[in-house]
Design a protein around this motif. Structure first.
Motif, short mmCIF file in Angstrom:
data_model
loop_
_atom_site.label_atom_id
_atom_site.label_comp_id
_atom_site.label_asym_id
_atom_site.label_seq_id
_atom_site.Cartn_x
_atom_site.Cartn_y
_atom_site.Cartn_z
N THR A 174 19.25 -66.84 -50.49
CA THR A 174 19.60 -66.37 -49.15
C THR A 174 18.41 -66.55 -48.21
OG1 THR A 174 21.17 -64.73 -49.99
CG2 THR A 174 20.31 -64.37 -47.77
N TYR A 192 16.94 -65.33 -44.46
CA TYR A 192 17.08 -64.32 -43.42
C TYR A 192 16.08 -64.63 -42.32
CZ TYR A 192 16.86 -59.75 -41.11
OH TYR A 192 16.87 -58.73 -40.19
N TYR A 220 19.81 -63.76 -38.10
CA TYR A 220 20.68 -64.67 -38.85
C TYR A 220 20.48 -64.43 -40.35
CZ TYR A 220 22.16 -68.87 -41.35
OH TYR A 220 22.74 -69.72 -42.26
N SER A 255 22.00 -66.11 -44.06
CA SER A 255 22.84 -67.11 -44.71
C SER A 255 23.72 -66.42 -45.76
CB SER A 255 21.95 -68.18 -45.36
OG SER A 255 21.24 -67.64 -46.46
N TYR A 277 25.16 -64.46 -48.79
CA TYR A 277 24.47 -63.54 -49.69
C TYR A 277 25.48 -62.88 -50.61
CZ TYR A 277 26.03 -59.95 -46.34
OH TYR A 277 26.78 -59.15 -45.52
N ARG A 311 29.83 -64.50 -46.36
CA ARG A 311 29.50 -65.63 -45.52
C ARG A 311 28.29 -65.32 -44.64
NH1 ARG A 311 35.25 -67.87 -43.05
NH2 ARG A 311 36.07 -68.79 -44.97
N ALA A 312 27.73 -66.38 -44.07
CA ALA A 312 26.63 -66.23 -43.13
C ALA A 312 27.13 -65.62 -41.82
CB ALA A 312 25.99 -67.58 -42.86
N SER A 369 25.43 -64.23 -37.65
CA SER A 369 24.27 -64.14 -36.75
C SER A 369 24.62 -63.24 -35.58
CB SER A 369 23.87 -65.53 -36.24
OG SER A 369 24.93 -66.11 -35.48
#
Length: 799
Positions: free
Chosen positions: A679, A681, A704, A706, A708, A716-717, A719
């Motif tokens: 991941t 961050y 943001y 990614s 995890y 999902r990611a 932001s």
């Protein structure tokens, strides 16, 4: 030096040792006629102008400042609109100051003691985020936490160093509230009274080993004699409006300090969920259940904080603190529509659901502290008693209708559920601080905590013929827990080295008893929890090492053995057999010029407690249950910069790359499943101080993360980007703030559970994009700004 080195070696071998010597400054404040000035404000500043501590003069105009470390300082005295500053003092022993003379001709429109501290201070065991005079200080405390370096907020949960086991403290005192109630409390509390946020990443042995890391919210304490106050108002518009109004009051006398904060919040929250589950039969995909759900919550909350400090004499002080929250008649309405389809996309049945939930919650936490100074060198004994009362009542009515087709796994019914949980927490702790040399200080203490939780449930209307589903019609579950703890801690400080090392021991005795069963569930265990934080600084280079071991005991709601409905085809069940979880953490840091940091870290957890959703392919139910993971560990690296690039622009940036592995047992096959991923961050915060008079502040924050993992779920990611402005006027007594959170609405959460015969996904869409408008006005004696108040206590946060 030989003695300190010898003591350090002994401590590492036996965990018992000794610590440092401090000094005292005595003096007086007089006017130009040599008349003593009573209740003048006297503050001690570092050579760089940073606030250290403060006091007021007595009836004779005299003052005394205790427990001052060796170093260079200045003293500033002020009264009404007059101020005087001493020459630079070099403190190597006790000092008797010549009188400070206040000249009546020296009048200022505003006497402001400023603290030119960096926004972020890196220490060996914690980092401190100073939030005064930023655009976010007119917001609420929850929004400030979202922007605090080192803190992540994902799906309304706090994370520090990758751990969601985070306890909240206010002025060193634990807030004993469930996670959702902590959010309500902090969302209704103005950040204008926050001096700083301390993220304690390596908790000393003094603090309870329970739970995870600590976030200490340092509230301001009024230094100026007299009275001042403020009123504030905050309006937030998402899909639905939210509103908070409140007031703060500070009163300082000769020996008594009093402050209070009250806020009233009227929140309306909107959330949408999309849930898709593919159920299996004999190993083959059978039916697909797709549910669309919307929830609208309306609630009112009253929050009251009280702080009272009484200086009985030069050696004894009492303080009382209270944090209370009342949320009556809260109401949440869930509406849902569920389509049941075959694998060929043919509609088998369609369900409509209406779930009405009402809840009343009351919580109060009260603390009484007594501090007795044993001598003028900093030795003291402190005793703290704490009591928390928590009561949460829920009443729920769930209606399920089949509006099309037929399914054997559900029926038309009306479920009625009533539940109540009452928790009483009591703890008492005594701490002894002994400075024994110029370099070393020893701390030791004992603690006792007693916890009683009583949970009851009454539900009716469910279908008793469904296999594997056995909700309790009624029951009372009593849980009692006693914790006995002791610790010893050593702090050493040399010219370039700083060391804190400690050992805490805890014995726990638990008993859980369900009234419908004949036997009780008992457990007793003893554990030790070492910690270490060490730093070495030379010129612009600093090296830091931290290590700790912690425990997370089961939350009281997670061990209730009841199984009850949360929707027409979903069940919640507690687990009275949950085991405590343990976590060991190691981090090595390099900091250059106080602004640039690189860190390597690893964390190993055993029996981590998580709540997982499991699909039962026999009944087509989703079951939320608490389990212990088999193993969980992560490791990675952080790189960050926190720097004033100009006098008006402060910048913070963090990039973190880590690997997280979760192993758990599949409840159907008993197979061990590995859920892991790398991941990334990212965090970027920009703070601007604008205009010639520094009356306009701006804050821009970007986050943001990614993909995890957590437990059996993969995420999902997502932001977020937000911007806030704050403008002061009326001689900085008033301010107005405006901002937009999650401008592009990219902060929604999507998770999947896809392994073996589990195939489920959930999309959660909250009110992330918010327009925020705030106003604050200060009145009374506001000529000297407030400064931080701190007093350490601790208690577990497991409601």
């Amino acid at each position: 030096m030989i003695r300190s080195t010898y003591l350090t070696v002994i401590f590492f071998l036996t965990f018992s040792l000794a610590l440092a010597q401090d000094f005292t400054i005595n003096g007086s404040v007089v006017d130009e006629n040599n008349t003593p000035v009573v209740l003048a404000n006297v503050i001690l500043l570092s050579e760089e102008g940073e606030f250290i501590k403060g006091t007021v003069t007595d009836d004779q105009g005299d003052y005394r400042i205790h427990s001052i470390a060796k170093g260079n300082y200045r003293i500033v005295a002020s009264y009404i609109a007059n101020t005087v500053e001493s020459d630079l003092l070099v403190v190597t022993s006790n000092i008797e100051m010549p009188p400070l003379v206040l000249q009546s001709a020296q009048e200022l429109d505003e006497v402001v003691v400023t603290q030119n501290k960096p926004k972020l201070e890196q220490l060996a065991d914690r980092h401190i985020f100073n939030v005064e005079n930023t655009a976010i200080s007119d917001g609420d405390i929850w929004d400030v936490l979202k922007r605090t370096p080192g803190v992540m907020v994902m799906n309304n949960r706090l994370y520090v160093n990758g751990s969601s086991k985070v306890n909240i403290m206010i002025n060193g005192k634990l807030v004993n509230l469930p996670e959702e109630d902590i959010i309500n409390l902090l969302s209704g509390s103005s950040a204008s009274n926050v001096q700083s946020i301390e993220v304690i990443t390596s908790p000393p042995a003094k603090y309870s080993a329970e739970g995870g890391l600590l976030i200490d919210i340092k509230m301001k304490k009024n230094l100026v004699a007299g009275y001042n106050g403020a009123v504030f108002n905050r309006y937030t518009q998402g899909v639905l409006p939210k509103h908070t109004v409140g007031t703060d009051h500070f009163l300082k006398g000769k020996r008594v300090d009093f402050s209070t904060n009250y806020s009233f919040s009227h929140d309306r929250d909107w959330i949408r969920y999309s849930d898709a589950t593919t159920f299996f039969e004999d190993g083959q995909e059978n039916e697909i259940w797709t549910a669309e759900q919307k929830s609208i919550s309306k609630g009112k909350s009253h929050n009251l904080n009280l702080f009272l400090d009484i200086e009985l004499n030069e050696k004894n002080a009492l303080s009382f603190s209270s944090t209370s929250s009342l949320s009556p008649d809260n109401n949440t309405i869930y509406t849902s529509s569920t389509d049941i389809e075959s694998t060929n996309a043919d509609v088998i049945a369609r369900l409509k659901g209406l779930n009405t939930l009402g809840d009343d919650t009351y919580n109060t936490s009260n603390y009484l502290d007594w501090v007795h100074k044993l001598n003028d060198k900093g030795a003291e004994i402190a005793t703290n008693a704490h009591f928390t009362y928590y009561d949460s009542k829920d009443n729920q009515e769930l209606n399920n209708d089949i509006v099309e087709g037929f399914t054997e796994n559900t029926s038309e019914n009306t479920l009625n559920i009533s539940s109540d949980q009452i928790i009483n927490l009591f703890s008492a702790q005594t701490d002894l601080t002994l400075p024994l040399s110029k370099q070393s200080t020893l701390e030791t203490g004992l603690k006792f905590a007693n916890i009683n939780s009583e949970s009851s449930i009454l539900q009716s209307g469910f279908d008793e013929t469904i296999t594997n589903i056995n909700p309790s019609e009624s029951g009372i579950f009593n849980y009692d827990e006693q914790i006995y703890a002791g610790y010893v801690s050593l702090s050493n400080s040399w010219e370039k080295w700083k060391l804190n090392v400690g050992l805490r021991a805890e014995y726990t005795d638990t008993k859980g008893e369900l009234n419908i069963l004949s036997s009780a569930n008992t457990n007793s265990y003893f554990d030790v929890f070492p910690n270490l934080s060490m730093s070495y600084t030379k010129d612009k280079n600093a090296f830091m090492v931290k290590y700790y071991r912690r425990i997370t005991r089961p939350r009281y709601s997670s061990i209730n053995p009841f199984q009850y409905y949360i929707s027409a085809n979903s069940i919640f069940e507690g687990n009275p057999n949950l085991k405590p979880a343990y976590r060991s953490y190691i981090e090595v840091d390099y900091v250059y010029d106080k602004d640039y940091k690189f860190a390597l870290f690893t964390s190993i957890k055993s029996d981590q407690q998580v709540q997982q959703f499991i699909q039962d392919n026999t009944t087509n139910f989703l079951i939320a249950q608490y389990i212990n993971l088999e193993t969980n560990y992560n490791f990675g690296a952080d790189a960050s910069v926190s720097k004033y690039f100009t006098s008006y622009w402060y910048f913070y940036f963090l990039v973190s790359q880590y690997y997280n592995q979760n192993k758990f047992v599949d409840v159907t096959t008993n197979a061990i499943i590995d859920n892991s991923t790398w991941t990334t961050y990212l965090r970027a915060n920009n703070y601007f101080t604008l205009l010639k008079d520094e009356s306009l502040y701006a804050d821009m924050a970007f986050t943001y993360i990614s993909p995890y993992v957590q437990g059996n779920a993969s995420f999902r990611a997502y932001s977020k980007l937000g911007i806030n402005f704050r403008k002061t006027f009326w001689n900085k007594d008033a301010s107005i703030s405006i901002g937009v959170e999650d401008i592009f609405n990219k902060g929604n959460i999507y998770s999947t559970r896809n392994y073996l015969e589990q195939n489920n996904s959930t999309s959660t869409r909250r009110e992330n994009r918010l327009f925020v408008l705030g106003f604050r006005y200060k009145f009374g004696n506001t000529k000297i700004r407030d400064n931080s108040k701190s007093k350490s206590t601790d208690e577990n946060n497991r409601l």
